[in-house]
Design a protein around this motif. Sequence first.
Motif, short mmCIF file in Angstrom:
data_model
loop_
_atom_site.label_atom_id
_atom_site.label_comp_id
_atom_site.label_asym_id
_atom_site.label_seq_id
_atom_site.Cartn_x
_atom_site.Cartn_y
_atom_site.Cartn_z
N CYS A 1 3.30 5.56 -6.11
CA CYS A 1 3.44 5.39 -7.56
C CYS A 1 2.72 6.52 -8.31
O CYS A 1 1.53 6.77 -8.09
CB CYS A 1 2.87 4.03 -7.98
SG CYS A 1 3.10 3.68 -9.72
N ALA A 2 3.45 7.18 -9.18
CA ALA A 2 2.87 8.29 -9.95
C ALA A 2 1.88 7.79 -11.01
O ALA A 2 0.95 8.52 -11.38
CB ALA A 2 3.99 9.08 -10.62
N ASP A 3 2.07 6.57 -11.47
CA ASP A 3 1.19 5.99 -12.49
C ASP A 3 -0.02 5.37 -11.80
O ASP A 3 0.05 4.28 -11.26
CB ASP A 3 1.95 4.94 -13.30
CG ASP A 3 1.12 4.33 -14.40
OD1 ASP A 3 -0.05 4.73 -14.59
OD2 ASP A 3 1.64 3.42 -15.08
N ARG A 4 -1.14 6.04 -11.83
CA ARG A 4 -2.35 5.56 -11.15
C ARG A 4 -2.95 4.32 -11.80
O ARG A 4 -3.80 3.66 -11.24
CB ARG A 4 -3.40 6.67 -11.08
CG ARG A 4 -2.99 7.82 -10.20
CD ARG A 4 -2.95 7.35 -8.77
NE ARG A 4 -2.18 8.27 -7.95
CZ ARG A 4 -1.44 7.92 -6.92
NH1 ARG A 4 -1.36 6.67 -6.56
NH2 ARG A 4 -0.77 8.80 -6.23
N ARG A 5 -2.52 3.99 -13.02
CA ARG A 5 -3.04 2.82 -13.71
C ARG A 5 -2.08 1.62 -13.60
O ARG A 5 -2.27 0.62 -14.26
CB ARG A 5 -3.30 3.16 -15.16
CG ARG A 5 -4.33 4.29 -15.29
CD ARG A 5 -4.72 4.51 -16.72
NE ARG A 5 -5.28 3.31 -17.30
CZ ARG A 5 -6.58 3.10 -17.48
NH1 ARG A 5 -7.44 4.03 -17.14
NH2 ARG A 5 -7.01 2.00 -18.03
N TRP B 1 0.82 -1.21 0.00
CA TRP B 1 0.00 0.00 0.00
C TRP B 1 0.85 1.26 0.00
O TRP B 1 0.48 2.27 -0.62
CB TRP B 1 -0.98 -0.03 1.17
CG TRP B 1 -1.98 -1.11 0.95
CD1 TRP B 1 -2.00 -2.34 1.53
CD2 TRP B 1 -3.04 -1.09 0.01
NE1 TRP B 1 -3.04 -3.09 1.01
CE2 TRP B 1 -3.69 -2.34 0.08
CE3 TRP B 1 -3.52 -0.14 -0.89
CZ2 TRP B 1 -4.79 -2.66 -0.71
CZ3 TRP B 1 -4.62 -0.47 -1.67
CH2 TRP B 1 -5.24 -1.71 -1.58
N PRO C 1 3.25 -2.04 -7.33
CA PRO C 1 1.99 -1.55 -7.90
C PRO C 1 1.40 -2.45 -9.00
O PRO C 1 0.21 -2.41 -9.26
CB PRO C 1 2.38 -0.18 -8.48
CG PRO C 1 3.54 0.25 -7.66
CD PRO C 1 4.29 -1.02 -7.37
N HIS C 2 2.22 -3.32 -9.62
CA HIS C 2 1.74 -4.20 -10.69
C HIS C 2 1.15 -5.51 -10.17
O HIS C 2 0.59 -6.28 -10.96
CB HIS C 2 2.87 -4.51 -11.66
CG HIS C 2 3.37 -3.31 -12.40
ND1 HIS C 2 2.60 -2.62 -13.31
CD2 HIS C 2 4.56 -2.66 -12.35
CE1 HIS C 2 3.29 -1.60 -13.78
NE2 HIS C 2 4.49 -1.61 -13.22
N ASP D 1 -3.65 -1.79 -12.94
CA ASP D 1 -4.69 -2.27 -13.86
C ASP D 1 -4.33 -3.63 -14.44
O ASP D 1 -3.15 -3.94 -14.69
CB ASP D 1 -4.90 -1.29 -15.01
CG ASP D 1 -5.57 0.00 -14.57
OD1 ASP D 1 -5.92 0.11 -13.38
OD2 ASP D 1 -5.72 0.89 -15.43
N ARG E 1 2.08 1.53 -3.61
CA ARG E 1 0.94 1.88 -4.46
C ARG E 1 0.61 3.37 -4.34
O ARG E 1 0.37 4.06 -5.33
CB ARG E 1 -0.26 1.02 -4.07
CG ARG E 1 -1.48 1.19 -4.89
CD ARG E 1 -1.40 0.34 -6.16
NE ARG E 1 -2.47 0.74 -7.05
CZ ARG E 1 -3.61 0.09 -7.17
NH1 ARG E 1 -3.80 -1.02 -6.52
NH2 ARG E 1 -4.54 0.53 -7.98
N ALA E 2 0.63 3.89 -3.12
CA ALA E 2 0.33 5.31 -2.91
C ALA E 2 1.44 6.21 -3.48
O ALA E 2 1.16 7.31 -3.96
CB ALA E 2 0.16 5.58 -1.42
#
Length: 148
Positions: free
Chosen positions: A81-85, A75, A130-131, A88, A78-79
């Motif tokens: 990370c500049a890439d919000r996607r 988390w 984040p991935h 996905d 994830r927070a």
Amino acid sequence: MTLEITGGPEFAALATEKPRWTRHYAGGEVTFGCPTSSADRSPRVWSARGLGLPEDELPRFAAQLRRVMKHETYWIARAACADRRAGDATRWSPGRYDDEDGFVYFAGPCTHGDRWPGYRPATEFTIALPHVRGLRIRVAAYLATATP
């Protein structure tokens, strides 16, 4: 009657076997290891291109992805990370089963440090935190359609 536990080699022999999967968090990434896999059943990684896992190993790997997403480090990464996607599912391809080797392949951002092209057996591989969510979605979707 008194029970005395002294430890020693007899007691140590009852230790649990090596875990099937290991996880190590560092620098916004998680490194998965599969120390008990034989060479022909080790994960296959094409660095920066994708990951292949034995189909019968997918439920255990899905559990590892779930544990990663429950970890505080996930988390935080994830927070930050500049890439919000980044989380996905579109970052990963749907699972593709190869009936020649019994592996399921997912194209996506996975590395193991070897720059040679093609899928290579790997005892460990790394995914940016984040991935992880996107891969978890793809693995769950494969499992939902592959099991009757």
